[in-house]
Every structure is written in structure tokens, then in C-alpha cells.
Design a protein around this motif. Structure first.
Motif: not given
Length: 119
Positions: A53-54, A61-66, A74-80
Motif C-alpha cells: 500500500l505504501q 494510486l492511493a491517498k491516506s487520510n489519518r 480520483d485521477d482517472t488519467n493516472l489509472i488509465d
């Protein structure tokens, strides 16, 4: 998921997580399962999941919120781009096999088209 004992498990988890994201199984902006739950699902140590996950976070591709957990980007360009990269890696394998079989590009594409229609 069956793990390949010749490769680090966290890398295999990372690849599976990316596949789940790029295929839409894990949706953009969606809250991810906890480290403990993922470890239980995959049958691995939580530290191994945390390491994967790190890397997923490091790649954006992921963001952590404590306070509220970890979320898929939510960056669909990155996912694509991740999906495109996975597809290209598979294409590299296909091209290598075609080359070993001495198949031309045209013949390879024709065979791929025929096979695609069969499935």
C-alpha cells in the motif's frame, strides 16, 4: 490469489491492487479496505500489505487520510496510464512469442483477431 514463491509477495500484492484499480474493480475515489482486512483476505502478514500500500501511495494510486482511511485516487488519467502500461507489458510478451515463431506483424494481428472472435 496464489503467490509465486520466487517473487516478493508485496510486489505481487501491488500488482494485484493495480489490476483491481485499473480494471475498475476498485473504483476511483473509493475507500479502500483496511490493512488488517486485506491481510486476512490475501492470507498474508499485515506488514506485507502495508508495504504494498505504501508503494501504491508512492505511485499516486492511493491517498491516506489519518482520520478517515485510505482512498483510491480520483485521477482517472493516472489509472488509465496504469492500465495502458499493463496492456503494453502483455503486448511485449505477445510480440516476443510472435518473433520466436517468426510470425509477421500482419499474421500475428490476423491470428489475434481470429482468437478474439472465438472467445
Amino acid at each position: 490469489m496464489e503467490f509465486d514463491n520466487n517473487r516478493p509477495i508485496y510486489i505481487q500484492l501491488l500488482e494485484d491492487f493495480k489490476l483491481k484499480i485499473s480494471s475498475g474493480q476498485w473504483k476511483s475515489g473509493e475507500k479502500m479496505d483496511t490493512v488488517r482486512n486485506l491481510a486476512k483476505i490475501y492470507g498474508v502478514n499485515p506488514n506485507t500489505v502495508q508495504r504494498a500500500l505504501q508503494d501504491l501511495e508512492r505511485e499516486g494510486l492511493a491517498k491516506s487520510n489519518r482520520t478517515s482511511g485510505r482512498f483510491i485516487t480520483d485521477d482517472t488519467n493516472l489509472i488509465d496510464e496504469i492500465a495502458k502500461g499493463a496492456f503494453y507489458r502483455s503486448c511485449d510478451d505477445l510480440i516476443s512469442v510472435a518473433d520466436e515463431l517468426k510470425l509477421t506483424k500482419d499474421k500475428s494481428l490476423k491470428l489475434l483477431d481470429e482468437y478474439w472472435r472465438e472467445i
